[in-house]
Design a protein around this motif. Sequence first.
Motif, PDB file in Angstrom:
ATOM      1  N   TRP A 152       0.841  -1.201   0.000  1.00 15.89           N
ATOM      2  CA  TRP A 152       0.000   0.000   0.000  1.00 15.89           C
ATOM      3  C   TRP A 152       0.873   1.246   0.000  1.00 15.89           C
ATOM      4  O   TRP A 152       1.970   1.260   0.578  1.00 15.89           O
ATOM      5  CB  TRP A 152      -0.877   0.042   1.250  1.00 15.89           C
ATOM      6  CG  TRP A 152      -2.082  -0.827   1.181  1.00 15.89           C
ATOM      7  CD1 TRP A 152      -2.456  -1.651   0.167  1.00 15.89           C
ATOM      8  CD2 TRP A 152      -3.083  -0.960   2.197  1.00 15.89           C
ATOM      9  NE1 TRP A 152      -3.624  -2.292   0.473  1.00 15.89           N
ATOM     10  CE2 TRP A 152      -4.036  -1.896   1.710  1.00 15.89           C
ATOM     11  CE3 TRP A 152      -3.274  -0.394   3.452  1.00 15.89           C
ATOM     12  CZ2 TRP A 152      -5.157  -2.264   2.454  1.00 15.89           C
ATOM     13  CZ3 TRP A 152      -4.389  -0.772   4.186  1.00 15.89           C
ATOM     14  CH2 TRP A 152      -5.321  -1.688   3.694  1.00 15.89           C
ATOM     15  N   ARG A 172      -2.975   5.253   1.582  1.00 12.71           N
ATOM     16  CA  ARG A 172      -3.919   4.186   1.925  1.00 12.71           C
ATOM     17  C   ARG A 172      -3.626   3.625   3.319  1.00 12.71           C
ATOM     18  O   ARG A 172      -4.543   3.251   4.050  1.00 12.71           O
ATOM     19  CB  ARG A 172      -3.851   3.074   0.882  1.00 12.71           C
ATOM     20  CG  ARG A 172      -4.993   2.084   1.037  1.00 12.71           C
ATOM     21  CD  ARG A 172      -5.144   1.166  -0.141  1.00 12.71           C
ATOM     22  NE  ARG A 172      -6.199   0.189   0.109  1.00 12.71           N
ATOM     23  CZ  ARG A 172      -6.475  -0.820  -0.699  1.00 12.71           C
ATOM     24  NH1 ARG A 172      -5.807  -0.982  -1.813  1.00 12.71           N
ATOM     25  NH2 ARG A 172      -7.450  -1.662  -0.394  1.00 12.71           N
ATOM     26  N   LYS A 173      -2.350   3.560   3.691  1.00 17.45           N
ATOM     27  CA  LYS A 173      -2.015   3.106   5.035  1.00 17.45           C
ATOM     28  C   LYS A 173      -2.584   4.045   6.092  1.00 17.45           C
ATOM     29  O   LYS A 173      -3.106   3.607   7.117  1.00 17.45           O
ATOM     30  CB  LYS A 173      -0.494   3.003   5.189  1.00 17.45           C
ATOM     31  CG  LYS A 173       0.133   1.802   4.488  1.00 17.45           C
ATOM     32  CD  LYS A 173       1.622   1.740   4.763  1.00 17.45           C
ATOM     33  CE  LYS A 173       2.249   0.509   4.109  1.00 17.45           C
ATOM     34  NZ  LYS A 173       3.713   0.430   4.360  1.00 17.45           N
ATOM     35  N   SER A 178      -6.356   3.618   6.375  1.00 19.87           N
ATOM     36  CA  SER A 178      -6.678   2.391   7.092  1.00 19.87           C
ATOM     37  C   SER A 178      -6.461   2.551   8.589  1.00 19.87           C
ATOM     38  O   SER A 178      -7.310   2.151   9.405  1.00 19.87           O
ATOM     39  CB  SER A 178      -5.817   1.241   6.561  1.00 19.87           C
ATOM     40  OG  SER A 178      -6.074   0.047   7.275  1.00 19.87           O
ATOM     41  N   ARG A 179      -5.343   3.150   8.962  1.00 20.87           N
ATOM     42  CA  ARG A 179      -5.037   3.335  10.379  1.00 20.87           C
ATOM     43  C   ARG A 179      -6.043   4.264  11.054  1.00 20.87           C
ATOM     44  O   ARG A 179      -6.524   3.994  12.160  1.00 20.87           O
ATOM     45  CB  ARG A 179      -3.617   3.904  10.533  1.00 20.87           C
ATOM     46  CG  ARG A 179      -2.506   2.885  10.352  1.00 20.87           C
ATOM     47  CD  ARG A 179      -2.384   2.024  11.585  1.00 20.87           C
ATOM     48  NE  ARG A 179      -1.240   1.123  11.507  1.00 20.87           N
ATOM     49  CZ  ARG A 179      -0.893   0.290  12.470  1.00 20.87           C
ATOM     50  NH1 ARG A 179      -1.604   0.220  13.573  1.00 20.87           N
ATOM     51  NH2 ARG A 179       0.148  -0.522  12.333  1.00 20.87           N
ATOM     52  N   ASN A 229      -9.412   2.537  11.437  1.00 21.53           N
ATOM     53  CA  ASN A 229      -9.393   1.555  12.523  1.00 21.53           C
ATOM     54  C   ASN A 229      -9.361   2.239  13.890  1.00 21.53           C
ATOM     55  O   ASN A 229     -10.023   1.796  14.838  1.00 21.53           O
ATOM     56  CB  ASN A 229      -8.176   0.637  12.371  1.00 21.53           C
ATOM     57  CG  ASN A 229      -8.308  -0.635  13.194  1.00 21.53           C
ATOM     58  OD1 ASN A 229      -9.202  -1.432  12.976  1.00 21.53           O
ATOM     59  ND2 ASN A 229      -7.403  -0.821  14.151  1.00 21.53           N
ATOM     60  N   ASP A 264      -8.565  -5.453  14.719  1.00 20.11           N
ATOM     61  CA  ASP A 264      -8.696  -5.227  13.273  1.00 20.11           C
ATOM     62  C   ASP A 264     -10.121  -5.575  12.841  1.00 20.11           C
ATOM     63  O   ASP A 264     -10.452  -6.727  12.581  1.00 20.11           O
ATOM     64  CB  ASP A 264      -7.685  -6.090  12.516  1.00 20.11           C
ATOM     65  CG  ASP A 264      -7.572  -5.725  11.045  1.00 20.11           C
ATOM     66  OD1 ASP A 264      -8.460  -4.997  10.540  1.00 20.11           O
ATOM     67  OD2 ASP A 264      -6.606  -6.157  10.394  1.00 20.11           O
ATOM     68  N   THR A 286     -11.900  -4.314  10.117  1.00 23.05           N
ATOM     69  CA  THR A 286     -12.232  -4.304   8.690  1.00 23.05           C
ATOM     70  C   THR A 286     -11.579  -5.448   7.918  1.00 23.05           C
ATOM     71  O   THR A 286     -11.818  -5.589   6.721  1.00 23.05           O
ATOM     72  CB  THR A 286     -11.838  -2.962   8.055  1.00 23.05           C
ATOM     73  OG1 THR A 286     -10.437  -2.726   8.271  1.00 23.05           O
ATOM     74  CG2 THR A 286     -12.641  -1.827   8.660  1.00 23.05           C
ATOM     75  N   TYR A 313     -17.736  -2.978   2.811  1.00 24.45           N
ATOM     76  CA  TYR A 313     -16.643  -3.105   3.766  1.00 24.45           C
ATOM     77  C   TYR A 313     -17.128  -3.016   5.214  1.00 24.45           C
ATOM     78  O   TYR A 313     -16.471  -3.510   6.122  1.00 24.45           O
ATOM     79  CB  TYR A 313     -15.585  -2.023   3.501  1.00 24.45           C
ATOM     80  CG  TYR A 313     -14.833  -2.244   2.213  1.00 24.45           C
ATOM     81  CD1 TYR A 313     -13.688  -3.023   2.184  1.00 24.45           C
ATOM     82  CD2 TYR A 313     -15.298  -1.719   1.014  1.00 24.45           C
ATOM     83  CE1 TYR A 313     -13.001  -3.259   1.008  1.00 24.45           C
ATOM     84  CE2 TYR A 313     -14.624  -1.948  -0.168  1.00 24.45           C
ATOM     85  CZ  TYR A 313     -13.478  -2.717  -0.166  1.00 24.45           C
ATOM     86  OH  TYR A 313     -12.816  -2.952  -1.347  1.00 24.45           O
ATOM     87  N   ASP A 350      -1.067  -6.296  -0.754  1.00 25.46           N
ATOM     88  CA  ASP A 350      -1.970  -5.753  -1.764  1.00 25.46           C
ATOM     89  C   ASP A 350      -1.980  -6.633  -3.003  1.00 25.46           C
ATOM     90  O   ASP A 350      -0.974  -7.267  -3.344  1.00 25.46           O
ATOM     91  CB  ASP A 350      -1.543  -4.337  -2.137  1.00 25.46           C
ATOM     92  CG  ASP A 350      -2.657  -3.574  -2.859  1.00 25.46           C
ATOM     93  OD1 ASP A 350      -3.823  -3.977  -2.726  1.00 25.46           O
ATOM     94  OD2 ASP A 350      -2.348  -2.580  -3.539  1.00 25.46           O
TER      95      ASP A 350
END
Length: 260
Positions: free
Chosen positions: A157, A161-162, A165-166, A169, A182, A184, A207, A233
């Motif tokens: 990623w 995108r990281k 995501s972080r 979350n 986690d 998702t 999602y 990925d």
Amino acid sequence: MAAEEASRSSPRSRRESKGRVPRQDKYSVLLPTYNERENLPLIVWLLVKSFSESGFKYEIIIIDDGSPDGTRDVAEQLEKIYGSDKILLRPREKKLGLGTAYIHGMKHATGNYIIIMDADLSHHPKFIPEFIRKQKEGNFDIVSGTRYKGNGGVYGWDLKRKIISRVANFITQILLRPGASDLTGSFRLYRKEVLQKLIGKCISKGYVFQMEMIVRARQLNYTIGEVPISFVDRVYGESKLGGNEIVSFLKGLLTLFATT
């Protein structure tokens, strides 16, 4: 305590211990697919290799939602190569959603445990024996792969995108307090009856569906174990995460916060 002693010493219990071999657990892997023609042969080969080496009983159920790229043709060839007892193609005519794909797959599953994972090589089957060991050690109802604990991580990623995501979350942890690191992720092992009940309770799509599954599991007091995984990925094909999915995620998160 007395009831437990009576059960252990009952004639039926003694007959079973003498005359029966306990049923071996069987694991049904559900692989929903859409345009995974290049990835499917690789993920199936890795799954067969992992289960063959670990010795666990298994079956792989492919639920293809009318992929226009020929995924179904590839699945039919894999069924011939590995045998219809190991590879079961159970296609649908069009995309109908992840939750209904699991319901469709479970109708044909003969295992007492269900493993869900992505077919795009993001989830490596080498972690499955660890999931199974974790489940047996703690007698968990659910074992979830986590990117955010221990030596888990994400590879492939970009920074944007990281961060997304972080942050997603982190917000989810604050609002929902799910008891899992986690929410998702979509690489999990379930007791079959637990997955059936959770899907019946969930109303989300996309999602958010995976996130709601864990939140509902907490509400129903199901136990959850975690195994750190490496998420990679996809190599072939295009990611299905876009702006619409992010907006849907935020709406779904707020809905869950308001209703759970």
